[in-house]
Design a protein around this motif. Structure first.
Motif, PDB file in Angstrom:
ATOM      1  N   GLU A 165      -5.634   1.320  14.935  1.00 17.29           N
ATOM      2  CA  GLU A 165      -5.263   2.193  13.834  1.00 17.29           C
ATOM      3  C   GLU A 165      -5.408   3.664  14.190  1.00 17.29           C
ATOM      4  O   GLU A 165      -6.359   4.076  14.823  1.00 17.29           O
ATOM      5  CB  GLU A 165      -6.097   1.865  12.591  1.00 17.29           C
ATOM      6  CG  GLU A 165      -5.694   2.740  11.431  1.00 17.29           C
ATOM      7  CD  GLU A 165      -6.331   2.279  10.142  1.00 17.29           C
ATOM      8  OE1 GLU A 165      -6.351   3.081   9.214  1.00 17.29           O
ATOM      9  OE2 GLU A 165      -6.810   1.140  10.090  1.00 17.29           O
ATOM     10  N   GLU A 166      -4.462   4.465  13.734  1.00 17.06           N
ATOM     11  CA  GLU A 166      -4.490   5.891  13.975  1.00 17.06           C
ATOM     12  C   GLU A 166      -4.712   6.632  12.662  1.00 17.06           C
ATOM     13  O   GLU A 166      -4.448   6.115  11.583  1.00 17.06           O
ATOM     14  CB  GLU A 166      -3.167   6.350  14.592  1.00 17.06           C
ATOM     15  CG  GLU A 166      -2.917   5.713  15.943  1.00 17.06           C
ATOM     16  CD  GLU A 166      -1.590   6.136  16.517  1.00 17.06           C
ATOM     17  OE1 GLU A 166      -0.903   6.930  15.855  1.00 17.06           O
ATOM     18  OE2 GLU A 166      -1.252   5.684  17.612  1.00 17.06           O
ATOM     19  N   LEU A 214       1.883  -6.251   8.684  1.00 14.15           N
ATOM     20  CA  LEU A 214       1.470  -4.846   8.668  1.00 14.15           C
ATOM     21  C   LEU A 214       0.388  -4.557   7.636  1.00 14.15           C
ATOM     22  O   LEU A 214      -0.114  -3.430   7.563  1.00 14.15           O
ATOM     23  CB  LEU A 214       2.683  -3.942   8.390  1.00 14.15           C
ATOM     24  CG  LEU A 214       3.826  -4.012   9.401  1.00 14.15           C
ATOM     25  CD1 LEU A 214       4.969  -3.095   8.988  1.00 14.15           C
ATOM     26  CD2 LEU A 214       3.337  -3.622  10.800  1.00 14.15           C
ATOM     27  N   TYR A 215      -0.014  -5.554   6.842  1.00 15.47           N
ATOM     28  CA  TYR A 215      -1.031  -5.309   5.814  1.00 15.47           C
ATOM     29  C   TYR A 215      -2.313  -4.742   6.412  1.00 15.47           C
ATOM     30  O   TYR A 215      -2.953  -3.857   5.835  1.00 15.47           O
ATOM     31  CB  TYR A 215      -1.389  -6.615   5.083  1.00 15.47           C
ATOM     32  CG  TYR A 215      -0.302  -7.213   4.237  1.00 15.47           C
ATOM     33  CD1 TYR A 215       0.839  -6.505   3.871  1.00 15.47           C
ATOM     34  CD2 TYR A 215      -0.417  -8.529   3.787  1.00 15.47           C
ATOM     35  CE1 TYR A 215       1.830  -7.080   3.103  1.00 15.47           C
ATOM     36  CE2 TYR A 215       0.557  -9.121   3.005  1.00 15.47           C
ATOM     37  CZ  TYR A 215       1.690  -8.392   2.674  1.00 15.47           C
ATOM     38  OH  TYR A 215       2.656  -8.982   1.893  1.00 15.47           O
ATOM     39  N   LYS A 216      -2.721  -5.287   7.565  1.00 14.49           N
ATOM     40  CA  LYS A 216      -4.020  -4.922   8.121  1.00 14.49           C
ATOM     41  C   LYS A 216      -4.121  -3.433   8.428  1.00 14.49           C
ATOM     42  O   LYS A 216      -5.220  -2.864   8.413  1.00 14.49           O
ATOM     43  CB  LYS A 216      -4.312  -5.727   9.376  1.00 14.49           C
ATOM     44  CG  LYS A 216      -3.332  -5.502  10.517  1.00 14.49           C
ATOM     45  CD  LYS A 216      -3.672  -6.427  11.695  1.00 14.49           C
ATOM     46  CE  LYS A 216      -2.697  -6.245  12.845  1.00 14.49           C
ATOM     47  NZ  LYS A 216      -3.013  -7.165  13.972  1.00 14.49           N
ATOM     48  N   VAL A 263       2.204   6.401  -1.971  1.00 16.05           N
ATOM     49  CA  VAL A 263       3.314   5.641  -1.385  1.00 16.05           C
ATOM     50  C   VAL A 263       3.771   6.283  -0.082  1.00 16.05           C
ATOM     51  O   VAL A 263       4.001   5.605   0.933  1.00 16.05           O
ATOM     52  CB  VAL A 263       4.493   5.538  -2.372  1.00 16.05           C
ATOM     53  CG1 VAL A 263       5.754   5.018  -1.670  1.00 16.05           C
ATOM     54  CG2 VAL A 263       4.140   4.632  -3.535  1.00 16.05           C
ATOM     55  N   THR A 264       3.883   7.601  -0.086  1.00 17.97           N
ATOM     56  CA  THR A 264       4.309   8.314   1.114  1.00 17.97           C
ATOM     57  C   THR A 264       3.326   8.107   2.260  1.00 17.97           C
ATOM     58  O   THR A 264       3.721   7.862   3.403  1.00 17.97           O
ATOM     59  CB  THR A 264       4.452   9.816   0.817  1.00 17.97           C
ATOM     60  OG1 THR A 264       5.455  10.003  -0.171  1.00 17.97           O
ATOM     61  CG2 THR A 264       4.859  10.575   2.076  1.00 17.97           C
ATOM     62  N   LEU A 271       1.908   5.284   7.590  1.00 16.31           N
ATOM     63  CA  LEU A 271       1.169   4.300   8.378  1.00 16.31           C
ATOM     64  C   LEU A 271       2.056   3.131   8.784  1.00 16.31           C
ATOM     65  O   LEU A 271       2.049   2.690   9.936  1.00 16.31           O
ATOM     66  CB  LEU A 271      -0.025   3.783   7.575  1.00 16.31           C
ATOM     67  CG  LEU A 271      -1.211   4.751   7.402  1.00 16.31           C
ATOM     68  CD1 LEU A 271      -2.220   4.184   6.414  1.00 16.31           C
ATOM     69  CD2 LEU A 271      -1.884   5.021   8.732  1.00 16.31           C
ATOM     70  N   ILE A 272       2.836   2.624   7.847  1.00 16.63           N
ATOM     71  CA  ILE A 272       3.723   1.494   8.134  1.00 16.63           C
ATOM     72  C   ILE A 272       4.710   1.860   9.233  1.00 16.63           C
ATOM     73  O   ILE A 272       4.937   1.083  10.165  1.00 16.63           O
ATOM     74  CB  ILE A 272       4.477   1.071   6.855  1.00 16.63           C
ATOM     75  CG1 ILE A 272       3.501   0.454   5.851  1.00 16.63           C
ATOM     76  CG2 ILE A 272       5.599   0.090   7.185  1.00 16.63           C
ATOM     77  CD1 ILE A 272       4.097   0.239   4.484  1.00 16.63           C
TER      78      ILE A 272
END
Length: 354
Positions: free
Chosen positions: A31-32, A71-73, A119-120, A125-126
């Motif tokens: 994760e970043e 991609l949830y994690k 949301v943005t 991240l997604i």
């Protein structure tokens, strides 16, 4: 002197966000962390989210985002830290389905600007971690016409007979004849909904493709070979050349237009200005994994994973080898690591030229 870390700008729905090069928090080592400039932060808070439908409810506002479960994690983060931070900074609540259950991430909050901001940030991240997923499908032209397969088997036999003593040349690095294809571009389609979306987009390209082909099959020649690097004595990929018999660049036009459509839709990343059309006939990746596909520029394996071969004699002897001619009449979305009843890749979508 150490280089100064520069932020990376990324574009989400027409807005520019700044990705922090310093990775403060990670989930499973990946994760970043992302930071937003003051201007962007104000924009997130002051402007409604125009890319999604924010609904007003009895308790405030709500926005649902379609996100593949894989991609949830990245939204949850290690021990839930990422989700808690996003909720705290935006004053919203973020509901995520159980891992492995396809559904929607739902953001709720007291005002629409806060929901839009959350949301943005989720989308940033997604978008980042989607780029890191291995590709699952690829756009391609099938070259497994019986005539071409016959020519390929003749090529393999003659190469092994005349050049089999050259360094690194053996039967294990040849493509399977039934899987011969031209790669157009790779796709990471992470659930069935995304496969359906990609197929729908392909069908929407029908008028573009048929304008180029005049709604007719393209007679093509598969003739000649080229290699992928600068040293013919240290080659990893050898590929067959394909050209339209009338000398036009229609095949190149089709490939480039398809990439434009899929890149614009966010389903593909552009890797070069023009598609490098290549039909792999020999690939050192096959030496260790016979099911490995041509990865193109989408991922470079570790140098330890492959042993190059000396292609000097092959290029000199078979430089203009004729694999065969046929009428190409379709482009398809092929599923990686799959096999259909003919031995080719399973088809997740197909568009005929005529």
């Amino acid at each position: 002197m150490m280089d100064v870390l520069r932020p990376v700008l990324i574009n989400i729905h027409g807005r520019i966000y700044r990705k922090n090069p310093v990775q403060e928090e990670r989930y499973e080592g990946e994760e970043e962390d992302y930071s937003y400039s003051e201007e962007v932060a104000e924009q997130c808070l002051d402007e409604p989210c125009d890319a999604h439908n924010i609904e007003q409810t009895e308790r405030g506002f709500r926005c649902a985002i379609d996100v593949p479960s894989v991609l949830y994690k990245y939204i949850i983060g290690k021990k839930g830290e990422t989700r808690r931070r996003l909720e705290s900074e935006t004053k919203t609540s973020i509901s995520i389905p159980k891992q492995g259950v396809e559904g929607q991430i739902v953001v709720t909050g007291a005002n629409s600007a806060a929901v839009a901001s959350a949301v943005t940030r989720v989308e940033v991240l997604i978008d980042s971690f989607r780029r890191k997923q291995p590709f699952t499908h690829f756009l391609s032209f099938a070259l497994n016409h019986p005539r071409v397969q016959e020519g390929f088997l003749r090529f393999q036999e003659e190469v092994l007979d005349l050049c089999g003593q050259d360094a690194g040349v053996d039967v294990s690095i040849f493509q399977k004849p039934a899987k011969l294809h031209l790669t157009i571009g790779t796709l990471a389609l992470l659930n069935e909904q995304e496969v359906t979306r990609a197929n729908q987009l392909l069908q929407q390209c029908q008028s573009i493709i048929r304008d180029i082909t005049e709604a007719k099959p393209l007679p093509v020649d598969v003739r000649g070979i080229e290699y992928m690097n600068d040293d013919p004595s240290m080659v990893d990929v050898l590929y067959a050349k394909v050209c339209v018999q009338d000398g036009s660049d229609k095949l190149q036009q089709i490939a480039d237009r398809l990439v434009e459509c899929f890149v614009s839709a966010g389903l593909m990343e552009r890797e070069r200005d023009r598609v490098k059309l290549h039909g792999t006939v020999m690939n050192t990746l096959f030496r260790r994994d016979p099911s490995a596909e041509d990865r193109g520029a989408s991922g470079r394996p570790n140098i330890k994973d492959r042993e190059a071969f000396n292609a000097r004699n092959i290029l000199q002897t078979f430089g203009r080898f004729d694999f065969g001619a046929f009428e190409l009449n379709a482009v398809q979305i092929s599923q990686r690591f799959s096999t259909d009843s003919t031995g080719h890749y399973s088809c997740a979508g197909r568009l005929a030229f005529s």
